[in-house]
Design an enzyme around this catalytic site. Structure first.
Site, PDB file in Angstrom:
ATOM      1  N   HIS A 101     -55.333 -11.235 -54.266  1.00  0.00           N
ATOM      2  CA  HIS A 101     -54.252 -10.637 -54.271  1.00  0.00           C
ATOM      3  C   HIS A 101     -52.999 -11.811 -54.702  1.00  0.00           C
ATOM      4  CE1 HIS A 101     -56.220  -7.804 -51.617  1.00  0.00           C
ATOM      5  NE2 HIS A 101     -55.447  -7.067 -52.097  1.00  0.00           N
ATOM      6  N   ASP A 104     -52.268 -13.626 -51.345  1.00  0.00           N
ATOM      7  CA  ASP A 104     -53.243 -14.376 -50.798  1.00  0.00           C
ATOM      8  C   ASP A 104     -52.946 -15.993 -51.261  1.00  0.00           C
ATOM      9  OD1 ASP A 104     -54.313 -12.130 -50.025  1.00  0.00           O
ATOM     10  OD2 ASP A 104     -55.611 -11.960 -51.871  1.00  0.00           O
ATOM     11  N   GLU A 232     -59.174   1.316 -57.592  1.00  0.00           N
ATOM     12  CA  GLU A 232     -59.948   1.357 -56.487  1.00  0.00           C
ATOM     13  C   GLU A 232     -59.971   2.471 -55.416  1.00  0.00           C
ATOM     14  OE1 GLU A 232     -61.135  -1.620 -52.706  1.00  0.00           O
ATOM     15  OE2 GLU A 232     -60.742  -2.686 -54.537  1.00  0.00           O
ATOM     16  N   GLU A 268     -65.612   0.845 -53.913  1.00  0.00           N
ATOM     17  CA  GLU A 268     -66.038   0.048 -52.806  1.00  0.00           C
ATOM     18  C   GLU A 268     -66.917   0.874 -51.916  1.00  0.00           C
ATOM     19  OE1 GLU A 268     -64.335  -1.315 -48.428  1.00  0.00           O
ATOM     20  OE2 GLU A 268     -63.173  -1.806 -50.185  1.00  0.00           O
ATOM     21  N   ASP A 296     -66.759  -3.250 -55.190  1.00  0.00           N
ATOM     22  CA  ASP A 296     -66.560  -4.137 -53.837  1.00  0.00           C
ATOM     23  C   ASP A 296     -67.737  -4.152 -52.846  1.00  0.00           C
ATOM     24  OD1 ASP A 296     -64.161  -5.285 -54.748  1.00  0.00           O
ATOM     25  OD2 ASP A 296     -63.057  -4.335 -53.309  1.00  0.00           O
ATOM     26  N   ASP A 307     -62.440   1.591 -41.933  1.00  0.00           N
ATOM     27  CA  ASP A 307     -63.076   0.586 -43.066  1.00  0.00           C
ATOM     28  C   ASP A 307     -63.261  -0.557 -42.203  1.00  0.00           C
ATOM     29  OD1 ASP A 307     -63.632  -0.335 -45.404  1.00  0.00           O
ATOM     30  OD2 ASP A 307     -61.482  -0.487 -46.126  1.00  0.00           O
ATOM     31  N   ASP A 339     -65.859  -8.034 -50.691  1.00  0.00           N
ATOM     32  CA  ASP A 339     -64.718  -7.260 -50.134  1.00  0.00           C
ATOM     33  C   ASP A 339     -65.008  -7.263 -48.437  1.00  0.00           C
ATOM     34  OD1 ASP A 339     -62.281  -6.696 -49.034  1.00  0.00           O
ATOM     35  OD2 ASP A 339     -62.222  -4.675 -50.351  1.00  0.00           O
TER      36      ASP A 339
END
Length: 438
Positions: A101, A104, A232, A268, A296, A307, A339
């Protein structure tokens, strides 16, 4: 610059019987599987946020990850330290890709202009590490969920100024991804949903989200970015209901806003199970709908309803999703991004290495199991045989539009059609897969 990973050697391949503390048991990047390198099937990536930004904090406790860059007072110096450590880690692991990101890589400033400038400066640093190491960018994205301005969503926010801010942030993040040679760009709608319908206009927010995505696609073509735009899916958390719930929901959204062919999905594993699906279902459906883009890879905990983002460790379970990936011919420009995050008590630097090494081995084993299933052929033959009637002239005529409802009725009434049930043989096929997964 020294890093916390300096004492860790490059991770060797030691084989399934190896007992060394550091070593891959199944992951061999150059091993050929169905005529393709294992690394080219899997294209694994390290998630910058969980691996190098996660602090170990949870709603009930403070940070447990004591990373040097967390203690550095100058945010840009901390970002440089983090980048140095991140690439040292990935080089020891031998992973070919990473994902990030915007926040990040670089800190957020007092204004978007200041944030963009700091990101641009850090892109030079990251690009230097990429050139030196050969590690590539699988995909980039913008963090449109952490800052309080996005508490009511970004594209779906009731305030058009928030929509505009989010659009400007995505523009810069997409251009940053393009600048680093990223192969995809992901949009995760972390807060694109609602907590209550009492203050939510669903039709309005759907229109806003469709317009936002159209703007992203238009800008992709304007700047010459050849990568894939990915959505996503996730059903809930942090919102009560998110608009990109699952693959089927995303397909309907893309069709409604005339974006089919422009956008695919980044699935994901943990999000699939939160939506009430199996991971392999979401992969198979995405492939069937032409939306399969990237993955992911993680897992949840069946005793936790949220999650948990844990590293995969069950190759037999994962092999069914891998089988669908192989049937689809692979992930194209996508890959398997870890991830996933180490547990709060796993705060040592080596824990991060063990987690990724185990995840890579799990992916490799799942790939080899899926390849065995395909080479064996019995599963594919059983599935094809179950639909054999549709390959006969009568079946093809139905699907091709050669028979009307009345013609079908006449065929049954006049031809004496009297179909009998046929066993699906589920238990036999489950036993077969279990046998081949050993």
């Amino acid at each position: 610059m020294s890093t916390i990973f300096d004492a860790i050697p490059p991770i060797p391949f030691v084989g399934e019987e190896g007992e060394a503390e550091w070593g891959f048991r199944a992951w061999q990047p150059d091993r050929m599987v169905e005529g393709r390198r294992m690394a080219d099937w899997l294209r694994p990536a390290v998630a910058y946020w969980h691996s190098f930004c996660a602090t170990g904090a949870d709603p009930f406790g403070a940070e447990t990850m004591d990373r040097p860059w967390f203690r550095t007072a100058d945010p840009m110096q901390a970002a440089r330290q983090k980048a140095e450590a991140a690439f040292a880690f990935m080089e020891r692991l031998g992973t070919p890709f990473f994902c990030f990101h915007d926040r990040d890589i670089a800190p957020e400033g007092a204004t978007l202009r200041e944030s963009n400038a700091m990101l641009d400066a850090m892109l030079d640093v990251v690009a230097g590490h990429m050139r030196r190491s050969g590690i590539r960018l699988l995909w980039g994205t913008a963090n449109l969920f952490s800052h309080p301005r996005y508490m009511a969503g970004a594209a779906t926010n009731p305030d058009p100024d928030v929509f505009a801010h989010a659009a400007a942030q995505v523009k810069h993040a997409l251009e940053a991804t393009h600048r680093l040679g990223g192969e995809n760009y992901v949009l995760w709608g972390g807060r694109e949903g609602y907590d209550t319908l009492l203050n939510t206009d669903l039709a309005r927010e759907d229109a806003q989200l469709g317009r936002f995505l159209s703007l992203v696609v238009e800008h992709k073509h304007r700047i010459g970015f050849r990568g894939t735009i990915l959505i996503e899916p996730k059903p809930m958390e942090p919102t009560k209901h998110q608009y990109d719930r699952d693959v089927a929901t995303v397909y309907g959204f893309l069709a409604r806003h005339r974006l089919l062919g422009e956008v695919k999905v980044n699935i994901e594993a943990n999000h699939a199970t939160l939506a009430g699906h199996s991971f392999e279902h979401e992969v198979a459906l995405a492939a069937a709908l032409g939306l399969l883009g990237s993955v992911d890879i993680n897992r949840g905990d069946p005793q936790n309803g949220w999650d948990t983002d844990q590293f995969p460790n069950n190759a037999q379970d994962l092999s069914l999703a891998m089988l669908e990936v192989m049937r689809a011919g692979g992930l194209g420009s996508g890959g398997f991004n870890f991830d996933a995050k180490v547990r709060r008590q796993s705060f040592a630097a080596e824990d991060l290495v063990h987690a990724h090494a185990g995840g890579l081995d799990t992916l490799a084993r799942a790939l080899l199991i899926a390849a065995r299933i395909r080479a064996d052929g019995r599963l594919d033959r059983a599935r094809a045989g179950r639909y054999a009637g549709w390959d006969a002239p009568e079946g093809r005529a139905i699907l091709d539009g050669g028979m009307s409802l009345a013609a079908l009725s006449d065929r049954v009434l006049e031809g004496g059609v009297d179909p009998r049930p046929r066993s699906g043989g589920q238990e036999r096929l489950e036993n077969l897969v279990a046998q081949l997964a050993r």
